[in-house]
Design a protein around this motif. Structure first.
Motif, PDB file in Angstrom:
ATOM      1  N   PHE A   1      -5.108  11.074   0.986  1.00  0.00           N
ATOM      2  CA  PHE A   1      -5.883  10.102   1.757  1.00  0.00           C
ATOM      3  C   PHE A   1      -5.225   8.723   1.716  1.00  0.00           C
ATOM      4  O   PHE A   1      -5.074   8.063   2.740  1.00  0.00           O
ATOM      5  N   TYR A   2      -4.815   8.313   0.525  1.00  0.00           N
ATOM      6  CA  TYR A   2      -4.265   6.969   0.393  1.00  0.00           C
ATOM      7  C   TYR A   2      -2.919   6.853   1.110  1.00  0.00           C
ATOM      8  O   TYR A   2      -2.621   5.821   1.721  1.00  0.00           O
TER       9      TYR A   2
ATOM     10  N   PRO B   1     -11.778   7.246  -8.287  1.00  0.00           N
ATOM     11  CA  PRO B   1     -10.389   6.811  -8.060  1.00  0.00           C
ATOM     12  C   PRO B   1     -10.194   5.311  -8.224  1.00  0.00           C
ATOM     13  O   PRO B   1      -9.056   4.852  -8.308  1.00  0.00           O
ATOM     14  N   ALA B   2     -11.279   4.549  -8.292  1.00  0.00           N
ATOM     15  CA  ALA B   2     -11.153   3.089  -8.188  1.00  0.00           C
ATOM     16  C   ALA B   2     -10.193   2.508  -9.219  1.00  0.00           C
ATOM     17  O   ALA B   2      -9.293   1.744  -8.882  1.00  0.00           O
TER      18      ALA B   2
ATOM     19  N   LEU C   1      -6.579   3.539  -8.668  1.00  0.00           N
ATOM     20  CA  LEU C   1      -6.067   2.910  -7.454  1.00  0.00           C
ATOM     21  C   LEU C   1      -5.685   1.470  -7.737  1.00  0.00           C
ATOM     22  O   LEU C   1      -4.614   0.997  -7.345  1.00  0.00           O
TER      23      LEU C   1
ATOM     24  N   ASP D   1       0.829  -1.209   0.000  1.00  0.00           N
ATOM     25  CA  ASP D   1       0.000   0.000   0.000  1.00  0.00           C
ATOM     26  C   ASP D   1       0.864   1.260   0.000  1.00  0.00           C
ATOM     27  O   ASP D   1       0.531   2.244  -0.645  1.00  0.00           O
TER      28      ASP D   1
ATOM     29  N   GLN E   1      -2.081  -0.291  -7.461  1.00  0.00           N
ATOM     30  CA  GLN E   1      -1.867  -1.452  -6.590  1.00  0.00           C
ATOM     31  C   GLN E   1      -1.320  -2.638  -7.365  1.00  0.00           C
ATOM     32  O   GLN E   1      -0.480  -3.374  -6.873  1.00  0.00           O
TER      33      GLN E   1
ATOM     34  N   PHE F   1      -7.578  12.572  -2.684  1.00  0.00           N
ATOM     35  CA  PHE F   1      -7.465  11.120  -2.669  1.00  0.00           C
ATOM     36  C   PHE F   1      -6.001  10.693  -2.562  1.00  0.00           C
ATOM     37  O   PHE F   1      -5.690   9.711  -1.892  1.00  0.00           O
TER      38      PHE F   1
ATOM     39  N   LEU G   1     -13.130  11.863  -8.430  1.00  0.00           N
ATOM     40  CA  LEU G   1     -14.479  11.303  -8.327  1.00  0.00           C
ATOM     41  C   LEU G   1     -14.491   9.788  -8.536  1.00  0.00           C
ATOM     42  O   LEU G   1     -15.277   9.075  -7.923  1.00  0.00           O
TER      43      LEU G   1
END
Lengths: 479, 491
Positions: free
Chosen positions: A394-395, A465-466, A469, A321, A473, A391, A463
């Motif tokens: 945040f991550y 980010p999926a 992300l 992460d 990853q 974001f 809006l």
């Protein structure tokens, strides 16, 4: 080396070969481009990068080691190369008009950028301290020259000189670290280093080597205590180059740092304590000193120092992460920082520099659309949702808390509250002051396209980010 | 999945903002904004009409995957506590547009876009069932509100906007860390109902309680974190003040109800006396400050601090009376204080002064205005028959039951509010007409009436027949208290 092995090595590094070949062709062909036809250069350079990007994506399958373990084409490097392509293409788009205004639009400008790109790509793929060094030097040598490209401006010359001297020192330190590692372990390959250590991993010699390597790399991202060059170089360089340097080479250096620092040898030497201290001090210095800047480029220079500090927190967190958070941070930072620099570049028109923050007084009244765009980038840099900048932070915080570094996370957010102050100060000048002079920004279709792409990235990743992300990853290594 | 009513409610103002951005003339912008807020109000009424008061849990629940890798979803739902605020937000949103019809004459488009964006985000906060979504909406509100205060505010607007922004940001960022810690404690989920079911160790609860407290206390605002509020209120344009007082201040209290109480029950019980003491302090201190003001808007702003003290007092009394009273009182405060700010704005538009000393005898020149003002002043001081009476009575009963001393201190605040409000009304409305001589004051027009009347209706409706309002919150409050006391009383 058999022909088959050589061929697979060549294939793995095909994108780099394309960029370097393209740069060489452009260097020669560029001499024959008639005056006033410089647009051809832009499109040719963009085409080279796009071709390289296309080949890169076909290589994104798994890890393909090449050149006897000095180089690898893996998802991690593909991710970073995509960031570089994005940064460099946007820089090309932003440069077209700006180079005309400044009178620096020769083919060398584009060739040097392409070669810097090649250096960055080598850095992202390098798995040996020596290949890292080669990529690093290729990249910085080009940026040294580009920094001094405003030949008639003293400030640009001074910046280039400062950059060369300090850069050379940091390179020397880095090389010394490499030679120490080689002397102690007998290898420069990253994966071989940890295996080669037979005794105590906290051997003072090794520690010294690690510290030297840390120092060399940290210089490139402009972290404290090696940040002194950043404001002067950022201010003196042509704004397009500043924009490029703030994202491209910085991302490349982070790629190297991730590979080196998460190496078992370095990770085993408790380097994260040094990194945590560097991160805190870097963020604090960047945020507090930015508060008193009147020059927009200097403000953004300190802001970029602060952002580097925040991204280092991701490295401190480590793990899958942590790595992914740094990668995502750099991608998002590319969008928002090139966006805000694009706006500054656009302001450079006629006798208007666009560098003094006061120049933006009442900008919202004269150009409401552009002001809203700048507002978007500024709030994203400040990390306010729903922009991508939030974001990104945040991550990183999630990665920190996951590792139990709650106190570091608290420090990070408090310092970003300080940083928010200077971004909203610019918003204040734009929206809450009356215009003092009328000016027409150099908004060409290319600049508009660059701003649209960066805005789409800044809003889009915020809006939705999926996808990004997951990409980060999947491209990250470690665990 | 059922009809996505809540999504519609949240996204209608957002769509409105997008549409408004495309329009050219200022008038078209105004009408479009009014249309979208009216549509949203209609949807909220439909939501209330379909609300089942017999259920204590979440209703109209929607859930869509947003960021699966981090367990984030786009989840909406309302219970009795949030349903009332969704309605209040749409009501005040519509009134804010009316209140800025002529008061805002520069950059109208940007203003309406900010207002509509603000509304969408506030509705997102009240209906979010995902902690990440909640935080995004909560924090994103800073952008439009910063602009509303800073661009269209009064003389000291830039300072006020900065102060508002930084106070709230610093508070919320600690909250963010709390949220992330909670995410890992809950086994990597941002799902609010799942987090409510957590049973955390007291140590962790305590830390989280204070991390949350900073964010919520800034928003409420509780003394001593209140100093941004008078600045922001005084400088903000009328619509900004209405939204700040009417909705924004409720978010802190809503945060206590939604997160602190159910997720951190032991800490909530343990620190309840401290919280009640802070509330009583806010009631008295805010009242004393209001008593000393000459500026109309400042007076209402400080009275807000005092009135919100009642709300937090009721929450941390942790009994049914106090809790119901404070939720109702939040709604009442939104209506009444929203109306008072509207009235200050109306008179300011006409006279361009807010100093109470400049007025006097307003009743002669503007009888309708002063008549309605009387109603809202009486409501603000909680006279029987008005909405605030019901709320304050419940809060005080709950407060006395929980802590006699602090309840008594709060009553002092109620006395103070009578003193400063009646004093203000006397100086502004009664006496010989000095206003008429100095300013050309016309009485309220039809558009202004359209904004005033609904608020007046709610003042009397809640005051005379509060049953339907209490019915909405009743079951949810019982459920919430059960959650708190089942797990929190072990301490």
């Amino acid at each position: 080396m058999t022909a088959a092995v050589l061929l697979s090595s060549l294939l793995a590094s095909l994108p780099e070969i394309i960029v370097i070949t393209g740069a060489c062709i452009l260097l020669i062909a560029g001499q024959f481009v008639p005056k006033g036809q410089e647009a051809v250069l832009v499109w040719a350079s963009v085409a080279v990068v796009l071709l390289a990007a296309l080949v890169t994506f076909t290589l994104s399958g798994g890890a393909q080691p090449a050149y006897a373990g000095m180089f690898v084409a893996d998802p991690f490097s593909v991710f970073f190369k995509s960031v570089f392509y994005l940064a460099v293409i946007l820089t090309f788009l932003l440069s077209r008009k700006y180079t005309d205004i400044e009178g620096i639009g020769g083919s060398e400008y584009y060739v040097l950028l392409l070669l810097a790109l090649a250096g960055m790509m080598i850095m992202a793929s390098a798995t040996d301290l020596l290949s890292i060094y080669v990529g690093l030097e290729l990249m910085v040598l080009c940026t040294y020259v580009l920094t001094g490209f405003l030949r008639r401006e003293q400030r640009s010359n001074e910046a280039a000189l400062k950059y060369v001297i300090l850069g050379a020192i940091s390179t020397g330190i880095f090389l010394y670290g490499i030679s120490l590692i080689y002397g102690l372990t007998g290898t420069t390959r990253l994966d071989g280093m940890a295996a080669a250590v037979t005794g105590d991993p906290l051997d003072p010699g090794l520690l010294l080597a690690v510290v030297f390597i840390v120092a060399g790399l940290v210089f490139k991202i402009g972290a404290v205590p090696f940040h002194m060059w950043v404001p002067d170089v950022y201010e003196g360089a042509p704004t397009t180059i500043t924009a490029f340097m703030s994202v491209g080479p910085k991302a490349a250096s982070f790629a190297v740092i991730l590979r080196v620092f998460l190496n078992p040898l370095v990770a085993g030497s408790n380097v994260w304590i040094i990194l945590a201290v560097i991160a805190v001090v870097t963020m604090a210095l960047g945020s507090f000193v930015a508060l008193v800047q009147d020059n927009f480029k200097r403000l953004l220079a300190y802001s970029s120092i602060a952002h580097a500090g925040f991204a280092i927190f991701g490295i401190v967190a480590g793990g899958a992460d942590g790595v992914a958070s740094v990668m995502l941070y750099l991608l998002i930072y590319t969008f928002m920082n090139l966006g805000i620099f694009g706006a500054v570049i656009m302001m450079r028109n006629g006798n208007f520099s666009g560098e003094v923050i006061e120049d933006y007084a009442g900008f919202a009244k004269l150009h409401p659309g552009l002001a809203l765009l700048m507002l978007l980038y500024l709030f994203s840099l400040a990390g306010i949702p729903p922009t991508a900048g939030f974001f990104a932070k945040f991550y990183v915080l999630v990665a920190l808390v996951e590792r139990g570094f709650v106190l570091l996370a608290v420090i990070a957010v408090l310092l970003s509250a300080v940083a928010a102050y200077f971004y909203i100060r610019v918003v204040m000048v734009m929206f809450m002051r009356e215009p003092e002079r009328v000016f027409e920004p150099a908004l060409t279709p290319l600049v508009a396209a660059a701003l649209a792409v960066t805005a789409a990235g800044t809003v889009g990743i915020g809006l939705f980010p999926a996808w990004f992300l997951r990409l980060a990853q999947q491209s990250a290594f470690g665990g | 999945m059922a009809f996505p009513l809540l999504s519609l409610i949240v996204f209608v103002p957002a769509a409105g903002a997008a549409v408004v951005m495309l329009l050219r003339s200022d008038d078209a912008v105004r009408w479009a904004a009014l249309g979208f807020t009216l549509l949203d109000l209609g949807l909220a009424i439909a939501m209330l009409a379909g609300f089942d008061t017999g259920i204590s849990g979440m209703q109209f629940v929607e859930k869509r995957v947003w960021v699966p890798a981090l367990g984030i979803s786009f989840a909406l739902g309302v219970d009795g506590i949030s349903a009332l605020f969704v309605f209040l937000t749409t009501l005040l949103g519509w009134i804010s547009v009316l209140a800025s019809w002529t008061a805002i004459d520069s950059k109208v488009k940007l203003f309406m876009v900010s207002l509509l964006a603000m509304q969408a985000l506030m509705l997102g906060v009240f209906s979010a069932l995902d902690l990440f979504l909640f935080y995004v909406c909560w924090e994103a509100m800073l952008i439009p509100m910063y602009l509303i205060i800073g661009v269209w505010g009064g003389g000291g607007r830039v300072y006020a906007a900065f102060k508002f922004f930084l106070y709230t940001l610093a508070g919320s960022l600690l909250f963010l860390i709390g949220v992330i810690v909670l995410y890992f404690e809950g086994g990597r989920t941002f799902d609010i109902p799942a987090l409510m079911a957590l049973d955390l160790p007291f140590e962790v609860q305590s830390w989280l309680f204070f991390a949350f407290l900073v964010a919520f206390a800034v928003k409420v605002p509780m003394v001593p974190l209140h100093t941004w509020l008078p600045d922001a209120h005084v400088q903000a344009p009328t619509a900004g003040s209405i939204i700040l007082a009417g909705v924004l201040l409720k978010m802190g209290a809503y945060g206590f109800l939604r997160f602190s109480l159910p997720m951190l029950p032991e800490a909530s019980v343990y620190y309840s006396t401290l919280m009640m003491a802070l509330s009583a302090l806010a009631i008295v201190y805010g009242g004393l400050l209001a008593l000393a003001q000459d500026d109309l808007k400042k007076l209402v702003a400080y009275s807000s601090i005092s009135h919100m003290g009642f709300v937090t007092l009721g929450i941390f009394a942790l009994n049914p009376l106090g809790l119901k009273g404070s939720i109702l009182q939040m709604f009442n405060h939104g209506v009444t204080t929203g109306a008072l700010f509207l009235f200050v704005g109306l008179i300011y538009e006409r006279t361009h002064t807010r100093s109470i000393a400049d007025y006097g005898g307003l009743m002669k020149v503007a009888p309708v205005y002063t008549g309605f003002l009387a109603l809202f002043v009486l409501s603000s001081m909680a006279l029987p028959g008005t909405n605030a009476f019901v709320g304050e009575l419940l809060v005080l009963s709950g407060g006395f039951a929980a802590n006699l001393t602090l309840g008594a201190a709060a009553v002092l605040g109620a006395l103070l509010s009578a003193a400063y409000l009646l004093g203000m009304y006397r100086k502004v409305a009664l006496g010989p007409s000095s206003v008429g001589a100095r300013f050309k004051v016309r009485d309220v027009n039809g558009r202004e009436m359209a904004a005033i009347l609904p608020l007046a209706i709610f003042v009397l409706w809640v005051g005379l027949y509060p049953k339907p309002f209490l019915a909405i919150i009743d079951n949810s409050v019982t459920h919430l208290l059960q959650q708190v006391h089942d797990r929190g009383d072990g301490q």
